[in-house]
Design a protein around this motif. Sequence first.
Motif, mmCIF file in Angstrom:
data_model
loop_
_atom_site.group_PDB
_atom_site.id
_atom_site.type_symbol
_atom_site.label_atom_id
_atom_site.label_comp_id
_atom_site.label_asym_id
_atom_site.label_seq_id
_atom_site.Cartn_x
_atom_site.Cartn_y
_atom_site.Cartn_z
ATOM 1 N N GLY A 179 0.807 -1.218 0.000
ATOM 2 C CA GLY A 179 0.000 0.000 0.000
ATOM 3 C C GLY A 179 0.838 1.265 0.000
ATOM 4 O O GLY A 179 2.050 1.228 -0.211
ATOM 5 N N ILE A 180 0.170 2.385 0.257
ATOM 6 C CA ILE A 180 0.872 3.677 0.269
ATOM 7 C C ILE A 180 0.397 4.521 1.449
ATOM 8 O O ILE A 180 -0.726 4.370 1.932
ATOM 9 N N HIS A 181 1.274 5.437 1.841
ATOM 10 C CA HIS A 181 0.885 6.462 2.806
ATOM 11 C C HIS A 181 0.926 7.810 2.083
ATOM 12 O O HIS A 181 1.860 8.109 1.337
ATOM 13 N N ILE A 182 -0.132 8.592 2.303
ATOM 14 C CA ILE A 182 -0.232 9.909 1.651
ATOM 15 C C ILE A 182 -0.119 10.979 2.726
ATOM 16 O O ILE A 182 -0.781 10.889 3.761
ATOM 17 N N GLU A 183 0.704 11.995 2.455
ATOM 18 C CA GLU A 183 0.738 13.142 3.369
ATOM 19 C C GLU A 183 0.388 14.389 2.580
ATOM 20 O O GLU A 183 1.034 14.705 1.576
ATOM 21 N N LEU A 184 -0.655 15.090 3.012
ATOM 22 C CA LEU A 184 -1.044 16.340 2.341
ATOM 23 C C LEU A 184 -0.561 17.527 3.148
ATOM 24 O O LEU A 184 -0.604 17.511 4.388
ATOM 25 N N GLY A 185 -0.109 18.570 2.455
ATOM 26 C CA GLY A 185 0.342 19.781 3.139
ATOM 27 C C GLY A 185 0.232 20.966 2.197
ATOM 28 O O GLY A 185 -0.646 21.005 1.339
ATOM 29 N N GLY A 186 1.148 21.917 2.342
ATOM 30 C CA GLY A 186 1.136 23.091 1.471
ATOM 31 C C GLY A 186 0.523 24.300 2.161
ATOM 32 O O GLY A 186 0.085 24.223 3.302
ATOM 33 N N ASP A 187 0.494 25.443 1.435
ATOM 34 C CA ASP A 187 0.017 26.692 2.042
ATOM 35 C C ASP A 187 -1.406 27.062 1.630
ATOM 36 O O ASP A 187 -1.905 28.110 2.008
ATOM 37 N N LEU A 188 -2.067 26.211 0.843
ATOM 38 C CA LEU A 188 -3.457 26.504 0.469
ATOM 39 C C LEU A 188 -4.357 26.118 1.645
ATOM 40 O O LEU A 188 -4.341 24.974 2.090
ATOM 41 N N VAL A 189 -5.114 27.095 2.130
ATOM 42 C CA VAL A 189 -6.017 26.810 3.251
ATOM 43 C C VAL A 189 -7.218 26.034 2.722
ATOM 44 O O VAL A 189 -7.911 26.491 1.814
ATOM 45 N N ALA A 190 -7.423 24.844 3.261
ATOM 46 C CA ALA A 190 -8.544 24.021 2.807
ATOM 47 C C ALA A 190 -9.841 24.685 3.267
ATOM 48 O O ALA A 190 -10.123 24.768 4.457
ATOM 49 N N ALA A 191 -10.579 25.193 2.287
ATOM 50 C CA ALA A 191 -11.825 25.922 2.578
ATOM 51 C C ALA A 191 -12.714 25.814 1.352
ATOM 52 O O ALA A 191 -12.221 25.611 0.241
ATOM 53 N N SER A 192 -14.022 25.982 1.542
ATOM 54 C CA SER A 192 -14.936 25.994 0.399
ATOM 55 C C SER A 192 -14.623 27.189 -0.483
ATOM 56 O O SER A 192 -14.408 28.293 0.026
ATOM 57 N N GLY A 193 -14.610 26.982 -1.801
ATOM 58 C CA GLY A 193 -14.505 28.114 -2.724
ATOM 59 C C GLY A 193 -13.133 28.323 -3.319
ATOM 60 O O GLY A 193 -12.978 29.019 -4.323
ATOM 61 N N ILE A 194 -12.103 27.737 -2.720
ATOM 62 C CA ILE A 194 -10.735 28.016 -3.159
ATOM 63 C C ILE A 194 -10.175 26.875 -4.029
ATOM 64 O O ILE A 194 -9.016 26.888 -4.442
ATOM 65 N N GLY A 195 -11.017 25.879 -4.303
ATOM 66 C CA GLY A 195 -10.560 24.750 -5.122
ATOM 67 C C GLY A 195 -9.742 23.756 -4.318
ATOM 68 O O GLY A 195 -8.872 23.067 -4.866
ATOM 69 N N ALA A 196 -10.035 23.663 -3.011
ATOM 70 C CA ALA A 196 -9.234 22.787 -2.136
ATOM 71 C C ALA A 196 -9.354 21.319 -2.542
ATOM 72 O O ALA A 196 -8.358 20.579 -2.537
ATOM 73 N N SER A 197 -10.556 20.892 -2.916
ATOM 74 C CA SER A 197 -10.719 19.476 -3.275
ATOM 75 C C SER A 197 -9.955 19.181 -4.563
ATOM 76 O O SER A 197 -9.285 18.155 -4.682
#
Length: 313
Positions: free
Chosen positions: A84-102
Amino acid sequence: MGQGSGKGKVILFGEHFVVYGLPALAAGIAAETTAKVTRLKTSGWTIDDLRPETPGYKAEKADEQKVSTDNVIRHLGLDLSKQGIHIELGGDLVAASGIGASAANCVALARALNEEFRLGLNNDRINEAAYEGEKGYHGTPSGIDNTASTFGGLIWYVRDPNSTVPMFEKLKLKKPIGLVIASTGLTASTKKVVDDVAAKKKADPKWFDSIVDEYRTLVKDGRESLLRLDLKKVGQLMNRNHELLRSLTVSCPELDSLVEKALKNGALGAKLTGTGRGGLMIALVADQHATNRVAESLQKAGAAAVWKTNFGQ
Ligand code: MEV
């Protein structure tokens, strides 16, 4: 380890209308989500979601994120039944509705998997995988968010309901244009809001068509005004686009009040961006002075977060 990233975006004109095959204009922003993929000795996948967020966003989207991740992995034909795999998400984009987070999540993941498993995918193929991931988040996405997230820049996007290939054109402005983004702090379900608009269309197709007709002219004018850098006109059209979205019932008091505040404090135009019923609003600003004044007024008005950015290059 494989790594990848996907950009955030704002929709300048055309959220919701784009679902019905009308053109829309979206702009990639500098902030992005990153993904790192490492192999496990066990089967399946695990995830550490370290993205900054609007409080509650990640918990609310966790089930959708699971379907989305499965979709991307399946689309890429990866067999995780032995290793299998392990995924790590990060970065400077704030996960919020409207900003294309998904979408940024899907693009970053597709790119990290591409690197780790040496799939040799180009951006078109990454965009396709991210589109499958977006379906996990909201059923029938138009594809504008994953396309803006994959390619960045300013894009003119049209969804062809009879094709899986996205139709888009990259536009470049002679100089970057300032934008202030403010968050209501509210998380919305894109699926629910898109479904509600579909129900309104079904209930009164004539009324819906009249709104669509006005939007069709508006977005064409929006594109031409942007290319001419006629910001006054772009602002007026953004205001009108917001009114059209209000009549589709996709705004909310919090968004309307932020829009009003921005306009009172020198924005050339302002509107909700993305899904609506929470999420974000954007305000067009002419210069640094206006940027600061509008951003300050939105902060004072209680916006959950305010960002200054620009687009068009
Ligand atoms: C969401 O960012 C934009 C919507 O138009 C949905 C879509 O295009 O898939 C509301």
